[in-house]
Design a protein around this motif. Structure first.
Motif, PDB file in Angstrom:
ATOM      1  N   VAL A 196       0.838  -1.205   0.000  1.00 20.87           N
ATOM      2  CA  VAL A 196       0.000   0.000   0.000  1.00 20.87           C
ATOM      3  C   VAL A 196       0.872   1.254   0.000  1.00 20.87           C
ATOM      4  O   VAL A 196       1.643   1.490   0.935  1.00 20.87           O
ATOM      5  CB  VAL A 196      -0.932   0.024   1.229  1.00 20.87           C
ATOM      6  N   SER A 197       0.768   2.049  -1.038  1.00 19.36           N
ATOM      7  CA  SER A 197       1.525   3.299  -1.106  1.00 19.36           C
ATOM      8  C   SER A 197       0.647   4.504  -1.434  1.00 19.36           C
ATOM      9  O   SER A 197       1.013   5.639  -1.145  1.00 19.36           O
ATOM     10  CB  SER A 197       2.642   3.194  -2.149  1.00 19.36           C
ATOM     11  N   ASP A 198      -0.514   4.265  -2.054  1.00 17.83           N
ATOM     12  CA  ASP A 198      -1.425   5.351  -2.406  1.00 17.83           C
ATOM     13  C   ASP A 198      -2.858   4.923  -2.098  1.00 17.83           C
ATOM     14  O   ASP A 198      -3.643   4.608  -2.990  1.00 17.83           O
ATOM     15  CB  ASP A 198      -1.282   5.699  -3.889  1.00 17.83           C
ATOM     16  N   PRO A 199      -3.218   4.898  -0.818  1.00 11.97           N
ATOM     17  CA  PRO A 199      -4.531   4.382  -0.427  1.00 11.97           C
ATOM     18  C   PRO A 199      -5.682   5.223  -0.952  1.00 11.97           C
ATOM     19  O   PRO A 199      -5.545   6.427  -1.191  1.00 11.97           O
ATOM     20  CB  PRO A 199      -4.483   4.406   1.105  1.00 11.97           C
ATOM     21  N   ASP A 200      -6.822   4.572  -1.114  1.00 10.17           N
ATOM     22  CA  ASP A 200      -8.043   5.223  -1.600  1.00 10.17           C
ATOM     23  C   ASP A 200      -8.856   5.697  -0.399  1.00 10.17           C
ATOM     24  O   ASP A 200      -9.361   4.892   0.380  1.00 10.17           O
ATOM     25  CB  ASP A 200      -8.838   4.222  -2.432  1.00 10.17           C
ATOM     26  N   THR A 201      -9.005   7.014  -0.256  1.00  5.54           N
ATOM     27  CA  THR A 201      -9.741   7.589   0.882  1.00  5.54           C
ATOM     28  C   THR A 201     -11.209   7.838   0.570  1.00  5.54           C
ATOM     29  O   THR A 201     -11.947   8.329   1.417  1.00  5.54           O
ATOM     30  CB  THR A 201      -9.112   8.919   1.323  1.00  5.54           C
ATOM     31  N   SER A 202     -11.646   7.518  -0.637  1.00  7.90           N
ATOM     32  CA  SER A 202     -13.027   7.817  -1.017  1.00  7.90           C
ATOM     33  C   SER A 202     -14.002   6.799  -0.434  1.00  7.90           C
ATOM     34  O   SER A 202     -13.633   5.672  -0.117  1.00  7.90           O
ATOM     35  CB  SER A 202     -13.170   7.842  -2.546  1.00  7.90           C
ATOM     36  N   THR A 203     -15.246   7.230  -0.296  1.00  9.29           N
ATOM     37  CA  THR A 203     -16.280   6.351   0.245  1.00  9.29           C
ATOM     38  C   THR A 203     -17.655   6.883  -0.167  1.00  9.29           C
ATOM     39  O   THR A 203     -17.769   8.011  -0.646  1.00  9.29           O
ATOM     40  CB  THR A 203     -16.175   6.253   1.783  1.00  9.29           C
ATOM     41  N   THR A 204     -18.672   6.082   0.026  1.00 12.31           N
ATOM     42  CA  THR A 204     -20.023   6.450  -0.397  1.00 12.31           C
ATOM     43  C   THR A 204     -20.933   6.667   0.811  1.00 12.31           C
ATOM     44  O   THR A 204     -20.963   5.843   1.724  1.00 12.31           O
ATOM     45  CB  THR A 204     -20.622   5.357  -1.304  1.00 12.31           C
ATOM     46  N   PHE A 205     -21.636   7.784   0.805  1.00  7.54           N
ATOM     47  CA  PHE A 205     -22.644   8.078   1.821  1.00  7.54           C
ATOM     48  C   PHE A 205     -23.947   8.446   1.120  1.00  7.54           C
ATOM     49  O   PHE A 205     -23.954   9.303   0.225  1.00  7.54           O
ATOM     50  CB  PHE A 205     -22.224   9.251   2.710  1.00  7.54           C
ATOM     51  N   PHE A 206     -25.036   7.795   1.517  1.00 11.22           N
ATOM     52  CA  PHE A 206     -26.370   8.149   1.031  1.00 11.22           C
ATOM     53  C   PHE A 206     -26.416   8.198  -0.508  1.00 11.22           C
ATOM     54  O   PHE A 206     -27.021   9.085  -1.103  1.00 11.22           O
ATOM     55  CB  PHE A 206     -26.815   9.483   1.636  1.00 11.22           C
ATOM     56  N   GLY A 207     -25.719   7.246  -1.121  1.00  7.77           N
ATOM     57  CA  GLY A 207     -25.772   7.101  -2.563  1.00  7.77           C
ATOM     58  C   GLY A 207     -24.826   7.986  -3.354  1.00  7.77           C
ATOM     59  O   GLY A 207     -24.834   7.967  -4.583  1.00  7.77           O
ATOM     60  N   THR A 208     -23.987   8.764  -2.695  1.00  2.08           N
ATOM     61  CA  THR A 208     -23.056   9.664  -3.366  1.00  2.08           C
ATOM     62  C   THR A 208     -21.622   9.343  -2.965  1.00  2.08           C
ATOM     63  O   THR A 208     -21.347   9.094  -1.784  1.00  2.08           O
ATOM     64  CB  THR A 208     -23.367  11.136  -3.022  1.00  2.08           C
ATOM     65  N   ARG A 209     -20.717   9.348  -3.938  1.00  2.00           N
ATOM     66  CA  ARG A 209     -19.309   9.085  -3.664  1.00  2.00           C
ATOM     67  C   ARG A 209     -18.601  10.370  -3.260  1.00  2.00           C
ATOM     68  O   ARG A 209     -18.718  11.408  -3.928  1.00  2.00           O
ATOM     69  CB  ARG A 209     -18.635   8.507  -4.923  1.00  2.00           C
ATOM     70  N   PHE A 210     -17.880  10.325  -2.145  1.00  2.00           N
ATOM     71  CA  PHE A 210     -17.143  11.475  -1.645  1.00  2.00           C
ATOM     72  C   PHE A 210     -15.651  11.157  -1.550  1.00  2.00           C
ATOM     73  O   PHE A 210     -15.257   9.996  -1.464  1.00  2.00           O
ATOM     74  CB  PHE A 210     -17.673  11.899  -0.277  1.00  2.00           C
ATOM     75  N   ALA A 211     -14.839  12.202  -1.543  1.00  2.00           N
ATOM     76  CA  ALA A 211     -13.389  12.028  -1.523  1.00  2.00           C
ATOM     77  C   ALA A 211     -12.877  11.523  -0.187  1.00  2.00           C
ATOM     78  O   ALA A 211     -11.821  10.878  -0.134  1.00  2.00           O
ATOM     79  CB  ALA A 211     -12.702  13.359  -1.865  1.00  2.00           C
ATOM     80  N   LEU A 212     -13.617  11.790   0.874  1.00  2.00           N
ATOM     81  CA  LEU A 212     -13.168  11.464   2.228  1.00  2.00           C
ATOM     82  C   LEU A 212     -14.367  11.109   3.108  1.00  2.00           C
ATOM     83  O   LEU A 212     -15.470  11.607   2.875  1.00  2.00           O
ATOM     84  CB  LEU A 212     -12.450  12.662   2.862  1.00  2.00           C
TER      85      LEU A 212
END
Length: 335
Positions: A63-79
């Motif tokens: 792991v060198s460039d982890p993915d910090t994005s995630t989904t809340f309430f049907g929308t993808r966010f950066a953090l």
């Protein structure tokens, strides 16, 4: 960011000292202001208990460039971060910038960095009105939080919230004990399950309930139909006898898993704190006072810079724990 904090210290003089570590010690009992109620213990314990949690460092991985994005309430966010609902610049933060400038900085800054900002509610009326307007200007990209008022005011504000274009509304039921509102003749109150169910249904939007501190009330909130829960003691501003949110979070997560979106606030200051809360069971975090300082000190630029720092800190913590994405975070990270 150092310059932004220095500017905030000047503008918030007498209301917030912008301490190197925002731990609630210097501002105990300063309500109005940025401090915790009474002894300030409920504010400081949030920081203390979170700091007492440690993470397992792992470095034999790819792991060198982890993915910090995630989904809340049907929308993808950066953090997995929300700017918590805070208002009242004039009486809590010094009043050197306007409420409109402040909340526009929060909402626009969060939108620019692809996270979600929340707006607050209170007295005077301009607190919620400027929040609603900021969300309108951002094409619905924000979550208005409404306090647990009596029926007429509550339902009027819920109707007005829909007109902002948002798809989500929140209630900070943890504001039910706010002394300042009671002194202003605008009482807020707890809500029984039947009333809460009615409120959620009448809102017509996705509904987040902030102020849950026990597993049984988490399950009651789910029974009422909420889409999200925020584990919160209102930053220590309503009751100085509560445990820390980090203490109660694991037990709440155990009963709510896969039943609702679980958020948490309280003492979160950096990327490692975010990772700890997610490892304890949260899906995402809310951060309050540091966003206020960033907005006062640098307006939208300050908010964006703070979000950028949080992202880099979170990525660093994920690399140092061998975590490639938000979905991989779990109890194995905890020492």
């Amino acid at each position: 960011m150092k310059e932004i904090r220095e500017n905030a210290r000047k503008l918030m003089k007498g209301f917030c000292r912008v301490c190197p570590v925002c731990d609630g010690l210097a501002c105990r009992g300063e309500v109005p202001g940025m401090g915790g109620l009474g002894t300030g213990n409920a504010f400081t314990i949030n920081l203390e208990k979170l700091a007492s949690i440690h993470l397992n460092m792992r470095l034999i991985h790819s792991v060198s460039d982890p993915d910090t994005s995630t989904t809340f309430f049907g929308t993808r966010f950066a953090l997995p971060i929300f700017a918590a609902p805070i208002g009242g610049v004039s009486f809590n933060m010094g009043g050197k910038i306007s409420e409109e400038e402040y909340i526009d900085a929060i909402i626009s800054g969060c939108k620019a960095r692809n996270i979600m900002g929340c707006t607050g509610d209170g007295v005077p009326e301009f607190i919620h009105l400027t929040g609603f307007n900021a969300i309108k200007k951002s094409a619905g990209h924000g979550i208005p939080f409404i306090k647990p008022w009596e029926d007429q005011e509550l339902y009027e504000k819920l109707d007005a919230a829909k007109e902002t274009g948002t798809s989500i509304v929140g209630m900070d039921i943890d504001a039910a004990g706010l002394i300042t509102l009671r002194k202003m003749g605008r009482p807020v109150s707890p809500k029984p399950l039947e009333k809460l169910t009615e409120i959620v249904k009448k809102s017509g939007l996705r509904f987040i309930l902030k102020g849950i501190m026990t597993p049984d009330e988490a399950l009651m909130a789910i029974d009422a139909g909420v889409d999200g829960i925020v584990v919160s003691n209102h930053g220590g501003r309503v009751f100085d006898c509560t445990p820390a949110t980090a203490q109660v979070l694991p037990d709440i997560a155990a009963v709510t898993r896969e039943k609702t979106t679980l958020l948490v606030d309280g003492g979160i200051r950096n990327g490692s704190d975010i990772l700890k809360m997610l490892a304890l069971g949260a899906d995402g975090v809310m951060i309050g006072r540091p966003f206020s300082i960033a907005a006062i000190g640098g307006l939208q630029n300050g908010v964006e810079k703070y979000i950028s720092i949080l992202k880099e800190e979170l990525k660093q913590a994920m690399v140092l724990t061998g975590t490639g994405s938000i979905t991989e975070i779990g109890p194995r990270l905890l020492f």
